[in-house]
Scaffold this active site. Structure first.
Site, PDB file in Angstrom:
ATOM      1  N   ASP A  30       0.953  -1.166   0.219  1.00 49.75           N
ATOM      2  CA  ASP A  30       0.119   0.053  -0.160  1.00 49.75           C
ATOM      3  C   ASP A  30       0.903   1.617  -0.004  1.00 49.75           C
ATOM      4  OD1 ASP A  30      -2.399   1.689   0.329  1.00 49.75           O
ATOM      5  OD2 ASP A  30      -2.122   1.903   2.322  1.00 49.75           O
ATOM      6  N   ASP A  32       0.312   5.380   0.503  1.00 54.10           N
ATOM      7  CA  ASP A  32      -0.460   6.292   1.818  1.00 54.10           C
ATOM      8  C   ASP A  32      -0.375   5.209   3.304  1.00 54.10           C
ATOM      9  OD1 ASP A  32      -0.589   9.661   2.102  1.00 54.10           O
ATOM     10  OD2 ASP A  32      -2.903   8.589   2.638  1.00 54.10           O
TER      11      ASP A  32
END
EC number: 3.1.3.21
Length: 312
Positions: A30, A32
């Site tokens: 992932d 952010d």
């Protein structure tokens, strides 16, 4: 961390970290809250990914964010000092939604889009005609006017992503397309209810918009983003992925970790983003199978914690 018989989460460090990483070919990240916050890379993250790339690991980026294209993500990775990445290594929910519609829609069919420029760009790249991005106004002063706005005959899907111009006018049009029959698909990029910001604040996420359309249409959307396994299937269609030799690295239990566990991946939670160790403990101590599915295999305080295990 004590467990009650279900999944057990441990800190990934020392010889355990070396052994785990030695038996991994692919890492799915992932972005952010894991690699960066806003426009700043998290301390040590570029160095850690650089070491992983130098060790021959395949690095892919799996994000629910529909407001950037694959190309935009590769540019951001480069700008923040991460190893060079090709667009084919990035799997955002905008790209995956376009891929799904390309597979599901008949030739010439169009999509009505609640979303922004990136979602539009990915649909265009996939050759899917579409309309809807940008501001929209109600076509008249009365509900009778709203129900008579022109509809595009070719529309066979409503696609909901992050849309800063979401409005009652757009909701009306989305409903009217969906009321034409079950052959009109309802697809959402993700169900993330909030987007966390610096300082502890947040803004409503795409999940709020998806829920509004679902409520009006009295239908459930097909979600392509995490925790749906569809986004992992997109990765597996591009690369020869062995789930047993793949790690999903994320900061959210209900998206990153749940998807990884569902798909049979090793899961690693980093504590630089949304979810906390207290939440992990709560799920781990529960006898509820659904909550057990939110427990990662390992955790680290940050991605930089992997650096010692990557030293020669």
């Amino acid at each position: 961390m004590a467990a009650t018989g279900g999944r057990r989460c441990r800190r990934l460090e020392g010889e355990t970290a070396r052994a785990v990483l030695a038996n991994v070919d692919t890492l799915l990240f992932d972005c952010d809250g894991v690699l960066w916050r806003g426009e700043a890379a998290l301390s040590g993250a570029p160095a850690a990914l650089g070491r992983l790339a130098a060790a021959g690991k395949r690095l892919c980026y799996v994000t629910n964010n529909s407001s950037r294209t694959r190309v935009a993500y590769t540019e951001k990775l480069r700008r923040l000092g991460f190893p060079p990445a090709e667009p084919r290594h990035v799997f955002g929910s905008a790209f995956c939604a376009a891929r799904y519609l390309r597979q599901a829609l008949p030739p010439g069919a169009a999509a009505y889009v609640l979303g922004g420029p990136a979602l539009s760009a990915e649909l265009e790249a996939a050759g899917i005609p579409h309309l809807g991005p940008g501001p929209a106004a109600l076509p008249g002063p009365a509900p009778a006017d709203w129900a008579q706005a022109p509809l595009e005959p070719a529309v066979r899907a409503v696609l909901v992503g992050f849309d800063e111009h979401f409005s009652y006018a757009k909701l009306c049009q989305a409903l009217r397309y969906l009321l034409r029959g079950p052959d009109c698909l309802l697809v959402g990029t993700n169900r993330d209810n909030r987007l966390p910001l610096e300082g502890g604040s947040a803004i409503p996420g795409t999940g709020c918009l998806v829920k509004a359309v679902e409520t009006a249409a009295e239908r459930e959307a097909l979600i392509v983003g995490k925790p749906s396994r569809y986004i992992f299937d997109c990765v597996a269609s591009e690369f020869d992925i062995d789930p047993a030799r793949t790690i999903m690295v994320g900061d959210r239990l209900d998206t990153d970790i749940l998807m990884g566990n569902t798909c049979g991946l090793t899961t690693l939670l980093t504590l630089t983003g949304v979810s906390t160790l207290e939440e992990v403990r709560g799920h781990q101590e529960s006898d509820c199978p659904a909550r057990q599915g939110l427990v990662p295999d390992y955790y680290v305080d940050s991605i930089a914690d992997l650096l010692p295990a990557l030293e020669d």
